[in-house]
Design an enzyme around this catalytic site. Structure first.
Site, mmCIF file in Angstrom:
data_model
loop_
_atom_site.group_PDB
_atom_site.id
_atom_site.type_symbol
_atom_site.label_atom_id
_atom_site.label_comp_id
_atom_site.label_asym_id
_atom_site.label_seq_id
_atom_site.Cartn_x
_atom_site.Cartn_y
_atom_site.Cartn_z
ATOM 1 N N GLY A 192 0.863 -1.102 -0.056
ATOM 2 C CA GLY A 192 -0.014 -0.108 0.071
ATOM 3 C C GLY A 192 0.762 1.263 0.052
ATOM 4 N N ASN B 33 -8.509 3.445 8.428
ATOM 5 C CA ASN B 33 -7.795 2.431 8.960
ATOM 6 C C ASN B 33 -7.836 2.527 10.555
ATOM 7 O OD1 ASN B 33 -5.838 4.643 8.213
ATOM 8 N ND2 ASN B 33 -4.408 3.716 9.594
ATOM 9 N N HIS C 107 -1.090 -7.908 2.601
ATOM 10 C CA HIS C 107 -1.314 -8.494 3.767
ATOM 11 C C HIS C 107 -2.325 -8.101 4.812
ATOM 12 C CE1 HIS C 107 0.143 -5.006 6.488
ATOM 13 N NE2 HIS C 107 0.646 -4.413 5.137
ATOM 14 N N CYS D 281 1.882 5.266 17.573
ATOM 15 C CA CYS D 281 3.231 4.513 17.968
ATOM 16 C C CYS D 281 3.930 4.245 16.775
ATOM 17 C CB CYS D 281 2.897 3.058 18.498
ATOM 18 S SG CYS D 281 1.485 3.124 19.192
HETATM 19 N N1 PLP Z 1 -3.224 2.800 3.740
HETATM 20 C C1 PLP Z 1 -3.582 2.254 4.731
HETATM 21 C C2 PLP Z 1 -5.063 2.912 4.881
HETATM 22 C C3 PLP Z 1 -3.146 1.453 5.547
HETATM 23 O O1 PLP Z 1 -4.026 1.152 6.624
HETATM 24 C C4 PLP Z 1 -1.932 0.959 5.519
HETATM 25 C C5 PLP Z 1 -1.240 0.009 6.348
HETATM 26 O O2 PLP Z 1 -1.760 0.105 7.514
HETATM 27 C C6 PLP Z 1 -1.155 1.350 4.432
HETATM 28 C C7 PLP Z 1 -1.718 2.443 3.606
HETATM 29 C C8 PLP Z 1 0.375 0.773 4.035
HETATM 30 O O3 PLP Z 1 0.104 -0.304 3.425
HETATM 31 P P1 PLP Z 1 1.388 -1.411 3.629
HETATM 32 O O4 PLP Z 1 1.567 -1.555 4.770
HETATM 33 O O5 PLP Z 1 1.203 -2.280 2.510
HETATM 34 O O6 PLP Z 1 2.734 -0.599 3.119
#
Ligand code: PLP
Length: 392
Positions: free
Chosen positions: A76, A156, A206, A331
């Protein structure tokens, strides 16, 4: 370390267990089928074929018109960085619009671009008390030099789902590209790129039972976006670097499984979320729900517990019950600053420290939720007894 009888994993928004079916699909590509997908002999073509099957599986999950619209990335963060940085550098326009509750992969990228001396600036749209962006705010924020709007599909930390279709329409009326970070929604709720009307979409393997270090960027056919990684011309010259075939195969398999599970999982996880909330609210006085009841990710619950440090609750639940959850502090940066998301929805900084996030998956059971409610009611007493802010 405590002698744990069990692990109850309720931090699936952080990462998920790799599904057994996914491991099985990957195994041959970690063993005898180890070819580089760009080579011409049989090992190479087997790898190439496997990557194309995975591309179809991911395209299928997203309702993409063509599998060529899917570009494999490392996750991501990379997809978000690519969409934002290349959108700005590929156009003469210098302004970006995001929401104030984006993941750091979006926020920090915009902040860093703004610091580079390229005269790039960005507007972070406010959200309401549920974490939702008002489309009218976006309309007002757009400028003739806006290069990109990037607003996440679901948050998230609290799970709020944004009105992406409406937001993308507004951006397109002004000829502005639209990207969404769908890291928390892909595989969890329907994500149809055509229905959402987005030009770009980021996902991360993941988060839905594929291995870490896998992800994709959907790029609508005809959308101009510069290459991000330069080198051997992989991924149709847009993302160079030897393709992580085992990872990509895992991502494809996980996408297929998520598509199959979606319809039955959504109501099941919604029901478990409501059960968890009702149980916690009944057992613990002065607890507030930060995740919206409607228009939110099934399986995610964020709460604030008055007079209890989130980190202390997290540690007690882990040490005494093997329960893994997340707290509301940032964190990730090593600091215990209150989360920018909770602050943006109006949670006061002092209380934001008492926030906890529970996030479920396909493997979460009702019995685990019962155990968690019981454990919460035991541990809260201990944590509050130590707390200088609790006088209840
Ligand atoms: N964007 C959101 C909304 C996420 O929750 C996360 C990871 O927690 C990411 C991007 C980053 O993704 P990655 O861990 O695959 O780099």
């Amino acid at each position: 370390m405590a002698n744990r009888q069990q692990t109850i994993y309720l931090d699936n928004a952080a990462t998920t267990m790799v599904a057994l079916e996914v491991c099985e699909a990957m195994l041959p590509f970690l063993g005898e089928s180890y070819g580089n997908s760009t080579t011409l002999y049989h090992l190479g073509s087997a790898a190439q074929q496997a990557a194309e099957t995975a591309r179809q599986q991911v395209a299928g999950l997203l309702g993409a018109e063509k599998e060529e619209e899917i570009y494999f990335t490392s996750g991501g963060t990379e997809s978000d960085n690519w969409a934002i940085i290349s959108s700005v550098l590929g156009q003469k326009k210098r302004h970006l619009v995001i929401s104030s509750i984006e993941h750091h992969a979006v926020l920090e990228t915009c902040e860093d671009l703004a610091k580079l001396g390229l005269e790039i600036d960005f507007t972070a749209l406010p959200v309401d008390v549920e974490g939702r962006v008002n489309p009218e705010e976006l309309r007002r924020a757009l400028r003739p030099d806006t290069a990109l709007v990037s607003i996440m599909h679901a948050n998230n930390e609290i799970g709020t789902v944004e009105p992406i279709r409406e937001l993308a329409e507004i951006a397109h009326e002004q000829g502005v590209l639209f990207h969404t970070d769908a890291v928390q929604t892909a595989g969890k709720i329907p994500v149809d790129v055509k229905e959402l009307g987005v030009d770009m979409l980021s996902l991360s393997g993941h988060k839905f039972h594929a291995p870490k270090g896998t992800g994709a960027l959907y790029l609508r056919k005809g959308t101009r976006l510069n290459a991000f990684m330069h080198g051997g011309g992989h991924e149709r010259n847009r993302r160079s670097g030897t393709v992580n075939i085992p990872g990509v195969v895992g991502l494809g398999k996980a996408a297929e499984l998520a598509g199959e599970w979606l319809e039955s999982e959504m109501p099941r996880l919604k029901q478990l979320t409501e059960k968890l909330w009702t149980g916690i609210a009944a057992a613990i006085p002065q607890v507030t729900r930060n995740s919206p009841v409607e228009g939110s990710l099934p399986g995610m619950l964020n709460v604030t517990v008055a007079g209890a440090e989130g980190e202390a609750m997290l540690m007690y639940l882990d040490m005494h019950h093997g329960i893994c959850i997340s707290s509301g502090s940032a964190c990730t940066t090593g600091s215990l600053d209150p989360s920018h998301v909770l602050l943006a929805i109006g949670v006061p900084a002092e209380t934001a420290h008492g926030s906890l996030r529970f996030s479920m998956s396909h493997y979460t059971t009702e019995a685990e939720i019962d155990t968690t409610i019981a454990a919460m009611s035991v541990e809260i007493e201990k944590v509050r007894a130590m707390s200088p802010t609790w006088d209840g």
